[in-house]
Design a protein around this motif. Structure first.
Motif, short mmCIF file in Angstrom:
data_model
loop_
_atom_site.label_atom_id
_atom_site.label_comp_id
_atom_site.label_asym_id
_atom_site.label_seq_id
_atom_site.Cartn_x
_atom_site.Cartn_y
_atom_site.Cartn_z
N GLY A 25 7.61 70.11 41.54
CA GLY A 25 7.48 71.53 42.09
C GLY A 25 8.48 71.26 43.44
N SER A 57 14.44 77.27 41.81
CA SER A 57 13.63 78.50 42.07
C SER A 57 14.28 79.86 42.80
N VAL A 68 5.90 79.08 38.47
CA VAL A 68 5.02 78.63 39.27
C VAL A 68 5.41 77.87 40.48
N LEU A 116 5.62 81.06 42.86
CA LEU A 116 4.55 81.45 43.21
C LEU A 116 4.01 80.67 44.48
N GLY A 117 4.35 79.20 44.44
CA GLY A 117 4.14 78.40 45.61
C GLY A 117 4.71 78.56 46.88
N ALA A 169 -0.89 73.18 38.29
CA ALA A 169 -1.45 73.31 39.56
C ALA A 169 -0.81 72.83 40.73
N PHE A 192 2.81 74.09 41.63
CA PHE A 192 2.39 75.15 42.64
C PHE A 192 2.55 74.52 44.08
#
Lengths: 134, 178
Positions: free
Chosen positions: A14, A23, A94, A97-98, B84, B87
């Motif tokens: 991420g 992103s 995702v 969103l983070g 998760a 994120f």
């Protein structure tokens, strides 16, 4: 397989994707319209390095072959269109969103809806074997 | 959020994540597959029950061969953990970039090319649906096909990757033309 390892790599993934610019809608758009080659090179470089790395650890990996079927190319094309519209692939929504980008909620909702709808459409209309039960 | 990484820094990081993950867990990862399994949670729970039961009954058998081990899916709780933490990775990135905060937009380029307000949200929903539907239809997305599949020179992955990149290019040019 441990939760700690999984968590660590998820975090790095991420973080990395965000720092690279995958992103960022603008960056993705510039990649797709060849205005900026940085991200294309990043991707090509990642694939090349991964190829080398996987070969080095080959004996340990438990990978199954990826099946080529009628949905492979058509599905890829549909995904590409969606990627251009949203700037996101499944993981990116995702990441966004983070980063606190609320519109990504719509993207993620759409992804989940599309993911949920597909097997129903496949069962009803498609006749090829995708290689899995779901 | 500017100051993006150079291409070689990004390439090294992504490859390290992929190879590191494969070395530690002996498997590839793919977020599109995780979504699919999460939505299928009832069947997943059933399958895990059966697996546990079978493993308990046949504990005398020595460790399964690699082929059968590869066929057994990892419990979905790991996939959930992975997503998760993707994120949190995004969150960490915004902290590092000194850019934390809830935002209601996807950037100036998105607003210029796709729009604002509810039409933009509809576009995201529809585009997202194409992403979800398309990745399932193709059997993978950018991690599964793009990174792992192409690295392993799998024909299906090479074709899928060419397909989604080409479509992305075409759609992006069209978007830029309006």
């Amino acid at each position: 397989m441990s939760y700690a390892v999984t968590a660590l790599f998820g975090l790095l993934m991420g973080f990395g994707l965000s720092r690279i610019g995958f992103s960022d809608f603008g960056e993705v758009h510039r990649m797709f319209t060849f205005q900026d080659f940085r991200m294309l090179l990043t991707f090509a470089g990642a694939v090349t390095l991964t190829a080398i790395g996987l070969r080095l650890i080959n004996k340990r990996a438990l990978f199954r072959p990826r099946l080529l079927h009628k949905g492979t190319i058509a599905g890829g094309a549909l995904f590409g269109i969606g990627w251009a519209l949203t700037g996101a692939c499944p993981a990116i929504a995702v990441v966004q969103l983070g980063e606190g980008r609320r519109p990504a909620l719509f993207t993620l909702a759409g992804i989940l809806i599309g993911t949920w709808v597909y097997p129903k459409v496949h069962e009803r209309f498609f006749r090829w074997d995708p290689g899995s039960c779901s | 959020m500017q100051n993006f990484w150079t291409w070689w820094m990004g390439a090294t990081t992504l490859a390290s994540v992929a190879v590191g993950f494969a070395a530690a867990t002996r498997r590839p990862f793919g977020v599109s597959g995780i979504y699919a399994r999460l939505l299928n949670w009832r069947e997943e729970r059933q399958a895990e029950k059966v697996q546990k039961h079978f493993a308990a009954k046949h504990a005398s058998l020595s460790e399964a061969s690699d082929a059968s081990a590869a066929a057994l899916p990892v419990p979905i709780s790991f996939g959930l953990t992975f997503v998760a933490f993707i994120f949190f990775g995004g969150l960490l990135s915004s902290i590092v970039a000194n850019d934390v905060g809830i935002r209601f937009e996807l950037g100036a380029d998105f607003e210029r090319l796709v729009g604002t307000g509810w039409t933009a949200w509809l576009a995201l929903l529809a585009g997202g649906a194409l992403v979800g539907f398309g990745t399932r239809m193709a059997g993978g997305g950018t991690s599964g096909h793009g990174l792992f599949g192409c690295a392993r020179m799998q024909p299906a992955s090479l074709l899928a990757t060419v397909a989604f990149f080409s479509a992305g290019v075409a759609a992006s040019f069209l978007l830029g033309m309006q």
